[in-house]
Design a protein around this motif. Sequence first.
Motif, PDB file in Angstrom:
ATOM      1  N   GLU A 113     -22.828 -79.243-111.284  1.00 40.21           N
ATOM      2  CA  GLU A 113     -23.057 -80.627-111.730  1.00 40.21           C
ATOM      3  C   GLU A 113     -23.986 -80.682-112.937  1.00 40.21           C
ATOM      4  OE1 GLU A 113     -24.466 -82.849-108.414  1.00 40.21           O
ATOM      5  OE2 GLU A 113     -22.612 -82.627-107.248  1.00 40.21           O
ATOM      6  N   ALA A 114     -24.837 -79.640-113.076  1.00 41.91           N
ATOM      7  CA  ALA A 114     -25.722 -79.548-114.244  1.00 41.91           C
ATOM      8  C   ALA A 114     -25.015 -78.908-115.432  1.00 41.91           C
ATOM      9  CB  ALA A 114     -26.971 -78.754-113.884  1.00 41.91           C
ATOM     10  N   GLU A 142     -32.626 -77.968-119.383  1.00 42.67           N
ATOM     11  CA  GLU A 142     -32.533 -79.427-119.301  1.00 42.67           C
ATOM     12  C   GLU A 142     -32.834 -79.935-117.891  1.00 42.67           C
ATOM     13  OE1 GLU A 142     -28.679 -80.472-120.669  1.00 42.67           O
ATOM     14  OE2 GLU A 142     -29.066 -79.909-122.763  1.00 42.67           O
ATOM     15  N   VAL A 143     -32.602 -79.088-116.878  1.00 46.12           N
ATOM     16  CA  VAL A 143     -32.871 -79.511-115.494  1.00 46.12           C
ATOM     17  C   VAL A 143     -34.094 -78.783-114.931  1.00 46.12           C
ATOM     18  CG1 VAL A 143     -30.505 -80.221-115.015  1.00 46.12           C
ATOM     19  CG2 VAL A 143     -31.177 -77.832-114.625  1.00 46.12           C
ATOM     20  N   GLY A 144     -34.907 -78.208-115.824  1.00 42.38           N
ATOM     21  CA  GLY A 144     -36.177 -77.632-115.402  1.00 42.38           C
ATOM     22  C   GLY A 144     -36.119 -76.225-114.857  1.00 42.38           C
ATOM     23  N   ASP A 179     -37.330 -70.967-110.238  1.00 45.73           N
ATOM     24  CA  ASP A 179     -36.975 -72.386-110.374  1.00 45.73           C
ATOM     25  C   ASP A 179     -35.619 -72.699-109.760  1.00 45.73           C
ATOM     26  OD1 ASP A 179     -39.332 -72.774-111.823  1.00 45.73           O
ATOM     27  OD2 ASP A 179     -38.352 -72.332-113.738  1.00 45.73           O
ATOM     28  N   TRP A 228     -31.697 -75.091-105.326  1.00 46.65           N
ATOM     29  CA  TRP A 228     -30.429 -75.419-105.980  1.00 46.65           C
ATOM     30  C   TRP A 228     -29.271 -74.779-105.230  1.00 46.65           C
ATOM     31  CZ3 TRP A 228     -29.385 -78.468-110.254  1.00 46.65           C
ATOM     32  CH2 TRP A 228     -30.487 -78.971-110.942  1.00 46.65           C
ATOM     33  N   LYS A 285     -28.808 -75.388-120.974  1.00 42.65           N
ATOM     34  CA  LYS A 285     -28.392 -76.291-119.895  1.00 42.65           C
ATOM     35  C   LYS A 285     -29.338 -76.191-118.707  1.00 42.65           C
ATOM     36  CE  LYS A 285     -23.459 -76.307-121.086  1.00 42.65           C
ATOM     37  NZ  LYS A 285     -22.099 -75.872-120.676  1.00 42.65           N
ATOM     38  N   LEU A 286     -29.765 -74.990-118.380  1.00 42.84           N
ATOM     39  CA  LEU A 286     -30.704 -74.809-117.276  1.00 42.84           C
ATOM     40  C   LEU A 286     -32.063 -75.418-117.615  1.00 42.84           C
ATOM     41  CD1 LEU A 286     -29.787 -71.128-116.333  1.00 42.84           C
ATOM     42  CD2 LEU A 286     -29.322 -73.174-114.958  1.00 42.84           C
ATOM     43  N   GLY A 291     -24.669 -77.863-107.120  1.00 48.98           N
ATOM     44  CA  GLY A 291     -25.667 -78.561-107.906  1.00 48.98           C
ATOM     45  C   GLY A 291     -25.760 -78.014-109.321  1.00 48.98           C
ATOM     46  N   LEU A 292     -25.670 -76.707-109.465  1.00 41.25           N
ATOM     47  CA  LEU A 292     -25.711 -76.108-110.794  1.00 41.25           C
ATOM     48  C   LEU A 292     -24.459 -76.472-111.593  1.00 41.25           C
ATOM     49  CD1 LEU A 292     -27.129 -72.559-109.944  1.00 41.25           C
ATOM     50  CD2 LEU A 292     -28.302 -74.400-111.178  1.00 41.25           C
TER      51      LEU A 292
END
Length: 340
Positions: free
Chosen positions: A207-208, A188-190, A196, A200, A185-186, A204-205
């Motif tokens: 929502e990811a 997928e959002v770079g 990184d 964030w 999952k992480l 926000g995490l």
Amino acid sequence: MIIHADADAFFASVEQRDHPHLRGRPMVVGEQVVACASYEARALGVRAGTPLRHALRRWPQLAVTELRGEVYEEVSGQLFALFREATDLVEPGSMEEAFLDVSALDGGSIDEAGRVAEHLRRRARAELGLPVSAGVARAKLFAKLASRRAKPDGLVVVDAATEARVRPRLPVADLWGVGPVTTDKLAEVGIARVADLVGWSEDGLVEARVARAMARRLITIRDGTDDATIRLPGPRRSVSSQRSLGRATRQRSVIERSLRENLDRALQRLADDPREPTRVDVHVRFDDDQSVQVPVPLERPTRDEPALWATAQEALVRSGYEDDGRGVTLVGVGLHLPVA
């Protein structure tokens, strides 16, 4: 300051200690599957969880010993006694590893924590015959990572400067408690490394699609405010005993005899604990490595042996082992205890 101390290849190390002919040899502990591999076996590629027959087919030179649960529990108690001689603040991670808070020693310096860790390692080797790796750091995460880096039979001390330099470069996949699903999952959002996570927020995490508790933990790791709290174990929730039958069997007398022996051992382990069991759990493992656990509540809390034995027999019958075509390879008994 936190020490993470971890006995290397615990089951295998105990067997190599007790059986000199196994020392320096690739060997495994297990019955149907590999429960623990010595470092000599790991160098060949043997891993825990490998079906034993597959391991022997690929590495016929492996020596094999059966699990000796009672011995490992006794050695674990001796190991933790050493830990608690250093500090009362000991948080078990498993039967062979723990976090120790030694901040009160010599003003909590990193140098003193390192000396305590090395002293523990020497005592474990001299008094218990066990190799113990240790990591020392300001908080749990880096202490755990350091002990992992120290294996086998080593010590790694992480000072503040090293932690500050290494922390941003840590892959999130290597963080203690971050599993493959969260890692994906992480990604997928770079987010591949702790660096990184800059920019964030916890929301926000989430929502990811990262669980909120994990999101909160990741933020503290990024900010260097991660966990340094030792959590002392509360009252145990159960006592148990289990033992392999050696070979698969469907013979009722053999299975019931093992059940009775396990119940007697569980009651011995209850010792002076004043609490009375409220439930009996019976664990049965079959020859295809599948298991069933049957819990049976007691009519009232009791330590009465005839009542516990009758309930254990009832649970065994409910397991359906007699009507099952598979053989039984292990029987265990657990006595559930009230927490309050």
